[in-house]
Design a protein around this motif. Structure first.
Motif, PDB file in Angstrom:
ATOM      1  N   THR A  61       0.867  -4.212   7.814  1.00  0.00           N
ATOM      2  CA  THR A  61       0.826  -2.756   7.681  1.00  0.00           C
ATOM      3  C   THR A  61       0.416  -2.387   6.262  1.00  0.00           C
ATOM      4  O   THR A  61       0.919  -2.965   5.302  1.00  0.00           O
ATOM      5  CB  THR A  61       2.202  -2.152   7.995  1.00  0.00           C
ATOM      6  N   GLU A  62      -0.491  -1.426   6.138  1.00  0.00           N
ATOM      7  CA  GLU A  62      -0.917  -0.935   4.828  1.00  0.00           C
ATOM      8  C   GLU A  62      -0.706   0.569   4.768  1.00  0.00           C
ATOM      9  O   GLU A  62      -1.045   1.300   5.708  1.00  0.00           O
ATOM     10  CB  GLU A  62      -2.403  -1.249   4.592  1.00  0.00           C
ATOM     11  N   ILE A  63      -0.119   1.042   3.681  1.00  0.00           N
ATOM     12  CA  ILE A  63       0.111   2.467   3.480  1.00  0.00           C
ATOM     13  C   ILE A  63      -0.992   3.003   2.578  1.00  0.00           C
ATOM     14  O   ILE A  63      -1.147   2.556   1.437  1.00  0.00           O
ATOM     15  CB  ILE A  63       1.496   2.721   2.871  1.00  0.00           C
TER      16      ILE A  63
ATOM     17  N   GLU B 153      -3.409   0.494   9.354  1.00  0.00           N
ATOM     18  CA  GLU B 153      -3.498   1.343   8.170  1.00  0.00           C
ATOM     19  C   GLU B 153      -2.902   2.706   8.503  1.00  0.00           C
ATOM     20  O   GLU B 153      -3.388   3.399   9.397  1.00  0.00           O
ATOM     21  CB  GLU B 153      -4.949   1.506   7.729  1.00  0.00           C
ATOM     22  N   ILE B 154      -1.860   3.077   7.777  1.00  0.00           N
ATOM     23  CA  ILE B 154      -1.195   4.361   8.010  1.00  0.00           C
ATOM     24  C   ILE B 154      -1.684   5.341   6.951  1.00  0.00           C
ATOM     25  O   ILE B 154      -1.489   5.128   5.748  1.00  0.00           O
ATOM     26  CB  ILE B 154       0.330   4.213   7.964  1.00  0.00           C
ATOM     27  N   LEU B 155      -2.327   6.403   7.409  1.00  0.00           N
ATOM     28  CA  LEU B 155      -3.043   7.317   6.523  1.00  0.00           C
ATOM     29  C   LEU B 155      -2.211   8.551   6.182  1.00  0.00           C
ATOM     30  O   LEU B 155      -1.793   9.302   7.065  1.00  0.00           O
ATOM     31  CB  LEU B 155      -4.353   7.751   7.200  1.00  0.00           C
ATOM     32  N   PHE B 156      -1.991   8.755   4.884  1.00  0.00           N
ATOM     33  CA  PHE B 156      -1.274   9.922   4.377  1.00  0.00           C
ATOM     34  C   PHE B 156      -2.184  10.735   3.456  1.00  0.00           C
ATOM     35  O   PHE B 156      -3.197  10.239   2.954  1.00  0.00           O
ATOM     36  CB  PHE B 156      -0.040   9.493   3.574  1.00  0.00           C
ATOM     37  N   HIS B 157      -1.780  11.991   3.233  1.00  0.00           N
ATOM     38  CA  HIS B 157      -2.426  12.864   2.251  1.00  0.00           C
ATOM     39  C   HIS B 157      -1.314  13.443   1.363  1.00  0.00           C
ATOM     40  O   HIS B 157      -0.963  14.615   1.486  1.00  0.00           O
ATOM     41  CB  HIS B 157      -3.206  13.986   2.935  1.00  0.00           C
ATOM     42  N   PRO B 158      -0.770  12.624   0.458  1.00  0.00           N
ATOM     43  CA  PRO B 158       0.411  13.050  -0.302  1.00  0.00           C
ATOM     44  C   PRO B 158       0.077  13.763  -1.612  1.00  0.00           C
ATOM     45  O   PRO B 158       0.560  13.399  -2.682  1.00  0.00           O
ATOM     46  CB  PRO B 158       1.103  11.721  -0.578  1.00  0.00           C
ATOM     47  N   GLY B 159      -0.752  14.781  -1.535  1.00  0.00           N
ATOM     48  CA  GLY B 159      -1.106  15.497  -2.755  1.00  0.00           C
ATOM     49  C   GLY B 159      -1.417  16.949  -2.461  1.00  0.00           C
ATOM     50  O   GLY B 159      -2.270  17.253  -1.619  1.00  0.00           O
TER      51      GLY B 159
ATOM     52  N   ARG C 244       6.563  -1.291   4.673  1.00  0.00           N
ATOM     53  CA  ARG C 244       6.107  -2.039   3.506  1.00  0.00           C
ATOM     54  C   ARG C 244       5.508  -3.352   3.908  1.00  0.00           C
ATOM     55  O   ARG C 244       5.881  -3.968   4.920  1.00  0.00           O
ATOM     56  CB  ARG C 244       7.271  -2.296   2.547  1.00  0.00           C
ATOM     57  N   ARG C 245       4.543  -3.789   3.133  1.00  0.00           N
ATOM     58  CA  ARG C 245       3.946  -5.104   3.385  1.00  0.00           C
ATOM     59  C   ARG C 245       4.985  -6.208   3.198  1.00  0.00           C
ATOM     60  O   ARG C 245       5.800  -6.132   2.289  1.00  0.00           O
ATOM     61  CB  ARG C 245       2.781  -5.344   2.415  1.00  0.00           C
ATOM     62  N   PRO C 246       4.923  -7.233   4.043  1.00  0.00           N
ATOM     63  CA  PRO C 246       5.868  -8.350   3.892  1.00  0.00           C
ATOM     64  C   PRO C 246       5.604  -9.110   2.598  1.00  0.00           C
ATOM     65  O   PRO C 246       4.509  -9.107   2.085  1.00  0.00           O
ATOM     66  CB  PRO C 246       5.589  -9.216   5.120  1.00  0.00           C
TER      67      PRO C 246
END
Length: 314
Positions: free
Chosen positions: A4-6, A266-272, A312-314
């Protein structure tokens, strides 16, 4: 395989958006980011990133966030008139406009030539900045796993056929070692299986999910052929509101699906968040009102900063 990638999009969209993302990076919450190449604040935002790198636990992977919708043409409006607003360097193509360039035979050839010019200019600008980031990280002992060029795009425009072809050809012609290109392919079944969440989704996002799924096969073929890790993207059905609670509920289903397929999730966020005074002619008024200025971006930042253990990545 199956990790998993954030990821966070839109670094460089505005200064405040970038500052919010830097807070996430300083806490080690982001595995990767996308950098918008063509806003007037690009140089200022990159200086902020350069200054912050020594304080990071690691430097996230960095992608070129190709933008044909907003910002200014880096190739110049006179050079790419099909991509810009009349008489200016301002970009202004909608998804519909790009689709039209893709499927109208009398425009497709010229469009691809102009797209390649703009894509090369945008890639070149970000890649020079990435090289500087890697240099600073190396000098300060900050680890980063980046090896080559990474590409995605604003509103997933690179998935449109003529844009996809222009992007791949531009990268090949410039001899960039392409290590990642986003495949905007999101499994639908995990969302449908959670009946209690049906009313929390915007119907238009299901349309987006299905439309991009139609274009995803070429990306899979390209990645298989070139030895690039295949992926699923999570961020279409929930686009605009990637909140903590639904992510925790849905993650086991989506992670299991990715694991079974041997794909990265890939988990896509827009944290801004964009401030009202940062909305200029470079940013679409509708996008600013519906997304950039909304508190949903704070919701997404909160989800990232929560440090959700299962993501989180392992």
């Amino acid at each position: 395989m199956g990790q998993t990638e954030i990821h966070a999009d839109d670094y460089g969209l505005t200064v405040h958006t970038s500052r919010d993302m830097l807070e996430c990076m300083k806490e080690g919450k982001l595995d990767s980011i996308s950098i918008v190449p063509n806003m007037s604040c690009f140089a200022q935002c990159m200086e902020l990133l350069y200054e912050t790198i020594p304080a990071m636990p690691f430097l996230p992977l960095m992608s070129v966030h190709l933008d044909f919708v907003e910002g200014r043409s880096l190739a110049g409006g006179e050079t790419v008139p099909l991509l810009t607003r009349p008489g200016s360097d301002l970009m202004g193509l909608s998804w519909g406009g790009l689709m039209g360039l893709s499927y109208l035979p009398w425009k497709r050839g010229k469009a691809k030539v102009q797209l390649k010019k703009e894509i090369k200019a945008q890639i070149g600008r970000v890649q020079r900045a990435v090289e500087r980031c890697l240099e600073i990280a190396g000098n300060h002992g900050v680890p980063c796993a980046q090896k080559g060029l990474r590409i995605d795009s604003h509103q997933h425009a690179h998935m449109i056929p003529v844009v996809w072809e222009a992007t791949i050809e531009a990268a090949d012609e410039e001899d960039y070692p392409l290590e990642y290109i986003r495949n905007s392919r999101e499994p639908l079944l995990p969302f449908v299986a959670e009946f209690s969440l049906w009313k929390t989704y915007r119907p238009i996002n299901f349309v987006k999910n299905r439309l991009l799924a139609l274009y995803s096969c070429k990306a899979d073929r390209y990645c298989r052929k070139h030895g690039i890790q295949q992926m699923y993207l999570w961020g279409l059905v929930m686009s605009g509101h990637m909140d903590y609670d639904r992510i925790v509920r849905l993650y086991p289903r989506l992670a299991a699906r990715a694991q079974k397929a041997g794909r990265t999730l890939e988990i896509l966020f827009h944290p801004g968040i964009t401030l009202p005074e940062e909305v200029t002619e470079e940013i679409g008024e509708e996008a600013a009102k519906d997304f950039y200025l909304k508190q949903d971006r704070q919701v997404e930042m909160d989800a990232v900063m929560a440090g959700i253990a299962v993501l989180r990545r392992p």
